[in-house]
Design an enzyme around this catalytic site. Sequence first.
Site, PDB file in Angstrom:
ATOM      1  CE  LYS A  79     -37.797  19.086   9.617  1.00 55.32           C
ATOM      2  NZ  LYS A  79     -36.926  19.192  11.024  1.00 55.32           N
TER       3      LYS A  79
ATOM      4  N   GLY B  86     -27.765  28.302  10.620  1.00 56.60           N
ATOM      5  CA  GLY B  86     -28.216  27.654   9.275  1.00 56.60           C
ATOM      6  C   GLY B  86     -29.606  27.639   9.959  1.00 56.60           C
TER       7      GLY B  86
ATOM      8  CB  THR C 220     -20.889  32.896   6.589  1.00 59.09           C
ATOM      9  OG1 THR C 220     -20.221  31.786   6.211  1.00 59.09           O
ATOM     10  CG2 THR C 220     -21.061  34.017   5.654  1.00 59.09           C
TER      11      THR C 220
ATOM     12  N   GLY D 169     -28.279  15.386  20.863  1.00 57.77           N
ATOM     13  CA  GLY D 169     -29.680  15.958  20.503  1.00 57.77           C
ATOM     14  C   GLY D 169     -30.848  14.763  20.473  1.00 57.77           C
TER      15      GLY D 169
END
Length: 289
Positions: A71, A133, A157, A250
């Site tokens: 992608k 992400g 994180t 989704g």
Amino acid sequence: MNINGHTEICGLIGNPVKHTLSPLIHNTLSELCGKNLVYVPFQVENGKLQDAIRGADALNLLGLNVTVPYKSDVIAELKDIDGLAKNIGAVNTLVRVEGGYKGYNTDMTGLYRAMQSDGIEIEGKDIVILGAGGAARAVAFLCISKGAERIYLLNRTYEKAAAITKEIREKTGQDRIVPMLLADYEKLSGKDYIVIQATSVGLSPNCEDVVISDENFYKKIKWGYDLIYKPSQTRFMKLVEENGGRAFNGLKMLLYQGIIAYELWNDVSISQEQAQTVYDALKEACYEQ
Ligand code: ATR
């Protein structure tokens, strides 16, 4: 299906591609629209992406979808790129133009259309994104481009959330995005949030996993959107609903990323009724084996 000299071809490039539901989406749409078009998967091996795009161009393929792991890499092979896709840095749809292909990100416009079809509007709302992400990053760009009031980007994180925030501020000049540590969710002081779950936590077969399990967090959610579609109800969605919110998976995002690609390739507009027919086929393929 009557394949003849007029048949046009679209397809999916990626690796792997065997699990894909895209042929079902596009071949059903061609049936519904009476188009002489077939959609097939093309597995492209590591190092062969440039050859694949040049080959597609030489063979006059009408359009392509692009999936993992290409992608981002595919952008270097394009003739042109849509503004949102450029900002996101990821392309999932190639549309034939003079001399090559133009890239779009219909994953995100698909998510937007799915949310609209569920009666959810991003503009003016406070949004919480779980994760930092690739998927969360794209969602953050979408929310900025659609006029969210404020975006809280929560990640395990912190540095990754901070890096995305910095990049979005630089690219768009917008400072309505705030990075946060996932564990600091109690600091969210508002209510009626739209929360978009953009981590892979809870994905089948780990259906009982969830990034935040505290019910107090879920009491602040009006709409919960999980990018996962398998299982059909994630634990995140269950917690949203148990605490008075509405929850969505989704699968509609998958549906609409395909529909928007199909519309771009064929210059058509897919009706609500046609979309529903494809959605029913997707649900059957996904959940009723
Ligand atoms: P994608 O490209 O599909 O978004 P990714 O780039 O691997 O996938 O991102 C996965 C996201 O899920 C990350 O935000 C990750 O958090 P970290 O950045 O801290 O790694 C998040 N994630 C994965 N497992 C998690 C877990 N057990 N708890 C919380 N977050 C998790």
